[in-house]
Enzyme design. Structure first.
Site: not given
Length: 398
Positions: A80, A151
């Site tokens: 991400d 994350e």
């Protein structure tokens, strides 16, 4: 079946192969909560590698070898990114392009650069790990590759955390490398982080009759004074220097332009060195017995910096010590020093090395790109960083 294709020509040179992988994953939008399409594409790529066993939990992938080696190394990277700031889709910049930062151009003269969201944090490292996952078919250790989601947001969403909780047997090993950007050097451990609201209460009244109320926003002055007076320290842990930070990052309050505010919240972020456990850090902020935990509402600080004020916890993650004592870590430190001249540094931001530390697995940060460019609108990565990271890890793992 993924709508995106990831792959490279086996006959291509290393730089070309890495550039191809980088281009492919950079062109898949994967802001947190929208990692699914990239996870699908990475899964399809990993499943094409006959030496890997690929497992999936949510939008996290775990691909492992089973060569029967004595040791196992984990290579982990998040898929991400933070939200875009007019920096998607990505583009390759040729030497001399005005979008190339002056510092990047000075350090990498005459070199192509990839520009766009995620270039340094951390799709550069992801591209290298995908290349290694396909090409390291006879390493001296067994390998586990972890590509995970969420994350960049609250810890409760973190895909690595979720897979560790659901399938702890998938995440075992003797040493781990997180591909956070480090300019291909080693950054040991990480600061811990906690976020909380300092809550102020007042009494509402008409602003024409302010004496009938109590202004909660005015009370924020004392909180800000305490923040300004706090001395942020640099703490040495196992030979590495960790800079702490205590800062207000958001403030809100009030209900109308002619109403004395009866509430105010100051959002505070404390980044603490790995000489402190999470409970010790919380005690410094609010007292050891304040009782403020994630999800249990507001509690009064019984001590610490914010003694006497209401506290509501929002997020917390522990710190991690450098983890450079293990033989595997020492050999990697030696190789990086020989190739780059760089000694290990402290990782000042929080990373998932802390999650591996909880599991008892020594871990370091080593990744392509500058950590100073992470999350910036002009995030960019010189192509040679891809090869440098790949060369370091290939030579260490073979």
């Amino acid at each position: 079946m993924s709508e995106y294709e990831i792959g490279f020509d086996a006959a291509a040179g290393k730089q070309e192969a890495l550039n191809t992988l980088m281009d492919q994953i950079m062109n898949v939008f994967s802001v947190s909560d929208e990692e699914g399409p990239l996870t699908d594409a990475v899964e399809a790529f990993l499943k094409q590698q006959p030496h890997l066993t690929v497992r999936r939990h949510g939008d996290t992938l775990v691909a492992s070898t089973a060569f029967g080696r004595e040791h196992r190394v984990i290579l982990a990277g998040h898929l991400d990114t933070v939200p875009v700031i007019d920096n998607f889709p990505p583009k390759w910049l040729e030497p001399g392009d005005p979008l190339i930062r002056e510092d990047v151009a000075a350090a990498h003269p005459g070199e192509r650069v990839i520009w766009g969201r995620g270039a340094t944090d951390m799709k550069g490292s992801d591209a290298v790990m995908l290349y290694l996952a396909a090409t390291l078919t006879d390493p001296k250790v067994d390998l586990t590759f972890v590509f995970y989601d969420h994350e960049e947001v609250a810890a409760e969403k973190n895909g690595l955390r979720k897979v560790v909780e659901a399938h702890p047997d998938w995440i075992t090993g003797d040493f781990a490398i997180i591909g956070e950007p480090t300019d291909c050097g080693i950054e040991g451990g990480c600061n811990g982080t906690m976020r909380f609201d300092v809550v102020l209460h007042g009494v509402a009244a008409h602003s024409a009759r302010a004496w009938m109320g109590h202004n909660a926003i005015h009370d924020a002055a004392e909180v800000l004074n305490r923040l300004n007076a706090y001395e942020n320290k640099c703490v040495e842990v196992d030979g590495l220097a960790y800079q702490e930070g205590l800062n207000a990052t958001l403030i809100s309050g009030g209900n109308g332009t002619n109403v004395i505010p009866d509430w105010c919240r100051i959002h505070v972020n404390y980044r603490f060195a790995p000489d402190k456990t999470l409970p010790e850090a919380k005690a410094l902020m609010m007292g050891a017995d304040a009782g403020a935990e994630l999800g249990n509402g507001e509690h009064k600080a019984t001590g610490g910096v914010f003694e006497g004020f209401g506290i509501e916890m929002k997020d917390e993650s522990p710190s991690a010590r450098p983890g450079l004592e293990s033989p595997l870590a020492a050999s990697l430190v030696k190789l990086v020093k020989e190739r780059t001249g760089r000694d290990p540094l402290a990782k000042l931001g929080w990373t998932d090395v802390a999650r591996f530390a909880i599991l008892g697995i020594p871990a370091v940060n080593l990744g392509a790109g500058s950590p100073l460019l992470a999350h910036k609108h002009d995030e960019q990565l010189p192509e040679s960083d891809l090869v440098l990271m790949a060369d370091l890890l290939e030579d260490w793992l073979r």
